[in-house]
Scaffold this motif. Sequence first.
Motif, PDB file in Angstrom:
ATOM      1  N   ASN A 180      -3.396 -10.580  -9.042  1.00 32.07           N
ATOM      2  CA  ASN A 180      -2.291  -9.691  -9.415  1.00 32.07           C
ATOM      3  C   ASN A 180      -1.409 -10.258 -10.523  1.00 32.07           C
ATOM      4  N   GLU A 188      -1.427  -8.701   6.327  1.00 27.43           N
ATOM      5  CA  GLU A 188      -2.519  -7.746   6.128  1.00 27.43           C
ATOM      6  C   GLU A 188      -3.158  -7.305   7.449  1.00 27.43           C
ATOM      7  N   GLN A 192      10.328 -13.287  -5.546  1.00 25.43           N
ATOM      8  CA  GLN A 192       9.034 -12.645  -5.362  1.00 25.43           C
ATOM      9  C   GLN A 192       8.053 -13.117  -6.426  1.00 25.43           C
ATOM     10  N   GLU A 206       7.249  -9.804  -0.133  1.00 22.37           N
ATOM     11  CA  GLU A 206       6.411 -10.067  -1.283  1.00 22.37           C
ATOM     12  C   GLU A 206       5.002 -10.442  -0.851  1.00 22.37           C
ATOM     13  N   GLN A 207       4.115 -10.609  -1.824  1.00 20.27           N
ATOM     14  CA  GLN A 207       2.696 -10.802  -1.543  1.00 20.27           C
ATOM     15  C   GLN A 207       2.396 -12.079  -0.770  1.00 20.27           C
ATOM     16  N   ASN A 216       2.556 -11.262   3.130  1.00 18.08           N
ATOM     17  CA  ASN A 216       2.023  -9.935   3.450  1.00 18.08           C
ATOM     18  C   ASN A 216       1.146  -9.994   4.702  1.00 18.08           C
ATOM     19  N   ASP A 270       3.968 -12.467  -8.092  1.00 23.03           N
ATOM     20  CA  ASP A 270       2.613 -11.945  -8.153  1.00 23.03           C
ATOM     21  C   ASP A 270       1.693 -13.138  -7.964  1.00 23.03           C
ATOM     22  N   LYS A 312       2.550  -3.485  -4.886  1.00 21.10           N
ATOM     23  CA  LYS A 312       1.122  -3.554  -4.550  1.00 21.10           C
ATOM     24  C   LYS A 312       0.897  -3.447  -3.042  1.00 21.10           C
ATOM     25  N   ILE A 313       1.793  -4.030  -2.258  1.00 20.97           N
ATOM     26  CA  ILE A 313       1.698  -3.888  -0.802  1.00 20.97           C
ATOM     27  C   ILE A 313       1.918  -2.431  -0.409  1.00 20.97           C
ATOM     28  N   ASP A 369       7.091  -5.123  -2.168  1.00 21.43           N
ATOM     29  CA  ASP A 369       6.238  -5.294  -3.342  1.00 21.43           C
ATOM     30  C   ASP A 369       5.411  -4.029  -3.585  1.00 21.43           C
TER      31      ASP A 369
END
Length: 446
Positions: free
Chosen positions: A98, A277, A92, A271-272, A275, A94, A308-309, A306
């Motif tokens: 981030n 969205e 993962q 993980e980001q 993602n 950032d 933040k998600i 994650d």
Amino acid sequence: MENSKKVLIVTYYWPPAGGPGVQRWLKFAKYLPEFGWEPIIYTPENPSYPLVDETLTKEVPKNLKIVKTNIWEPYQIAEKFSKSNKKFKGGQFDVGKNQSFISKLSIFIRGNFFIPDARKFWIKPSIKFLKKYLTENQINTIVTTGPPHSLHLIGLGLKKELPNLKWIADFRDPWTEISYYKHLKLTSSSDKKHRQLEKSVFENADLTLATSYTDAENFRKNGANAFCVTNGFDENVESLNRKIVKNDIENSILQIHDSAKFTLSYVGILEQLRNPENLWKSLKELCEKQPDFANDFELKFVGRIDDKILNNIENSVLKNNIKNLGYLAHDESVKEMENSDLLLITNFPNESSNGIIPGKLFEYLATGKQIISFGPKDADVETILDKTKAGKHFDYSESGEISDFILSLYNDWKSGKSIENSANINEFSRKELTQKLAQLLTDLKR
């Protein structure tokens, strides 16, 4: 069994390691004896796994020979200074805004000082140990499986030491072509070294295995004798699915209505960089515009999401629809797949990721449930979903059709109509795939 039919498998991930990386060779080791090959596992004595699943130790064949030696890894030191190293070890990242300074620094150090990866310190001791072990036990066929790709350098070293050795390099993920490679903050000299090592593996391995059609094609273009043997699902999962599919329509309807919620599940690490969205956006809009959907819908996470998600979703209209179960043992994860109506799979968005087929796709297929996928256009995942009629694949830029697809499945669920797929998926069973692998191994001996 004859010595000529032994194969030594060099793998970092082995039970009690959790996650998808352990499944491929655990299952091959299970079925290889049925096709005339005796597998022997070589794995670290003291590895630093990002995930642990003790239940997988029950799946290790009782008569399987396992050879272990010690490994030194820098992760335990790094984790004292930064939590991001635990995420990094698990694949993962950032990204963008981030990223903290510590995160950027740790990624730079990992990419430039530990080439090809932080397990590099196991290479030389393993070559020395295995040269003697292979010779004494008259084993002349080995498999190295990566990532970590440092294990391929064990194979490369042994190939140079033992010219008659047959070496198969198995790439569960690509090396320099994987999406996060560009995020490693590599200097030009480090990038050159990674690519030279990769090229040397491709050119010296007798056979290179890829887990996707696109990866196999790309490896061939780079000088490898490459074949595709995908990941798959185990027979016990398939038989569980067949019990469900054999239910008559009345029982299926009862089963559907026993489920109080229309459930969309994600199982695994999210993980980001993967993602979706626009999916979250579509779900938010559906909940805002469709009161019945908002009342019936459940968004279930099984695994490591994650922070933040998750925070972004929890601070929205979806907050009351979330069921976050965290990491579960593999058998429990499969049950959660079965207790879902729609299963989510995500890939990296760029074109270079067309060849990534996440291992859980095949377990998703075995459940018979519909699948919603996100990734680049014309991805191998899309090819499989079209072939099996098991769901729909979306580009990350798409939005409107996502809501239409989900709403259509929800309406079927609401009316009691079965929304399972019924396409033939036998070619993706672990046993069928192992037979294909065994044939490749046998062909190498000729």
